[in-house]
Design a protein around this motif. Structure first.
Motif, short mmCIF file in Angstrom:
data_model
loop_
_atom_site.label_atom_id
_atom_site.label_comp_id
_atom_site.label_asym_id
_atom_site.label_seq_id
_atom_site.Cartn_x
_atom_site.Cartn_y
_atom_site.Cartn_z
N CYS A 1 112.78 -41.58 73.54
CA CYS A 1 113.02 -41.10 74.90
C CYS A 1 113.42 -42.28 75.79
N CYS B 1 109.30 -35.44 76.76
CA CYS B 1 110.74 -35.59 76.93
C CYS B 1 111.50 -34.49 76.21
N GLU C 1 117.19 -36.66 76.94
CA GLU C 1 116.80 -38.02 77.35
C GLU C 1 116.82 -39.01 76.19
#
Ligand code: NAG
Ligand code: NAG
Ligand code: NAG
Ligand code: NAG
Length: 330
Positions: free
Chosen positions: A180, A246, A250
């Protein structure tokens, strides 16, 4: 009128970006093939004339049979994600067709077989006197990939145009997952590139590549600021479960480059192996040491107690003997 002015402005603003074209990291390698040669499968990506991107241009590697050998060919293949070279040689044009670019480097020599990218090796600038199409080095890499025997915390870049860029994947819990981008800064992107043998990342989060829904997101809030930036494993160890903070939107991408003048040096093939194992070894040693200490203290207590008991009993006995002696005199 007004809108067309803005359109013009937009075109002008966009134009320089479009003209700059691809931005490729220095030291990036690709294999060029302009025809299907004997034993070369059509569209094969593991075989061709070696081209390296240096000083803003693609060029060939000029052969020097005394230095470019199996180790140098293997290093090229490792960099491309293959598990070594099956064959290599000069006069690539005979096998792979005419390549219009000139040689950019020569006298390539790797003083270690642990390098991951060719730029970690020695080389000098090519000159047109000693280099021609006949001296272009070609290679055929093994078709097995380098990730066949992965370790926890291993990283790789996938789905980029070159092996020096792409979606960052990390191996944990027997599966490749993504990272992430929350909290990511140059330190973390650089660490990914250094672990792969490059010296730094020149861009991150700029490629439109994302992991798919069936992939776990392993690392989140990655922080490498306190480490020597050689391995992701020193920044964060593999979690037992995937991150749920996440989404794949991302996912981190990086583009790596090799700056010869850099103070940083790319990691070796073995630099980052076994970091997680050494953590476990460390934890085990701490547990065994603690258990040993507790045992030792208990032992001491036992010895002390029994010693005291013995002393007390001995003193009592002695007193009794003396008492008996006096009684006899009386
Ligand atoms: C590649 O090297 C050239 C010349 O040394 C330099 O100008 C350029 O910025 C470098 N590219 C990257 C991405 O670091
Ligand atoms: C591919 O080979 C042909 C001749 O066979 C040549 O004209 C052409 O320029 C080559 N392409 C590149 C990109 O070098
Ligand atoms: C090949 O490279 C080595 C090491 O850089 C150099 O000493 C040698 O002179 C080169 N040989 C030729 C034929 O250029
Ligand atoms: C998702 O990624 C995995 C692992 O990289 C791959 O095996 C799979 O084919 C991908 N699925 C889709 C739908 O792209």
């Amino acid at each position: 009128m007004k809108s067309s002015f803005f359109a013009l402005l937009l075109v002008c603003a966009a134009a320089p970006v479009a003209v700059q074209g691809e931005q490729v990291g220095n030291g990036t390698i690709r294999l060029f093939s302009n025809k299907t040669g004997p034993g070369v499968a059509s569209g094969a990506t593991n075989a061709g004339i070696i081209q390296i991107y240096i000083d803003d241009q693609w060029g060939n590697i000029c052969s020097n049979q005394t230095t470019f050998g199996q180790r140098e060919a293997d290093t090229v293949c490792y960099q491309l994600g293959y598990n070594g070279a099956d064959s290599f040689g000069a006069y690539g044009a005979a096998l792979f067709g005419i390549d219009t670019s000139a040689a950019v480097i020569k006298d390539v020599h790797c003083d270690s077989d642990q390098y991951q990218v060719l730029s970690q090796c020695h080389y000098s600038p090519a000159d047109s006197n000693s280099c021609s199409d006949k001296t272009d080095i070609h290679v055929t890499c093994s078709t097995t990939d380098i990730w066949g025997d992965p370790y926890d915390g291993m990283v790789r870049l996938v789905e980029g145009s070159y092996s020096s860029e792409g979606l960052v994947e990390v191996y944990c819990n027997k599966e490749w997952g993504t990272v992430c981008d929350d909290g990511i800064d140059d330190d973390e992107a650089d660490t990914v590139c250094v672990q792969l043998g490059y010296t730094k990342s020149f861009k991150w989060d700029k490629l439109p590549i994302r992991g798919n829904g069936s992939q776990p997101i392993w690392l989140d809030n990655l922080y490498c600021g306190h480490t020597d930036k050689t391995c992701i494993g020193y920044c964060q160890t593999c979690p037992s479960k995937e991150s749920t903070d996440c989404s794949h939107g991302e996912d981190l991408t990086v583009q790596c480059t090799y700056n010869k003048a850099s103070f940083e040096k790319g990691s070796l093939r073995t630099t980052c192996t076994g970091i997680e194992d050494s953590w476990w070894t460390f934890i085990h040693i701490v547990i065994i040491a603690a258990a040993g200490l507790v045992g030792f203290i208990l032992c001491c207590l036992c010895v002390c107690l029994s010693f005291c008991c013995c002393c007390a009993a001995g003193a009592k006995k002695k007193k009794k003997v003396i008492n008996t002696a006096y009684t006899q005199f009386d």
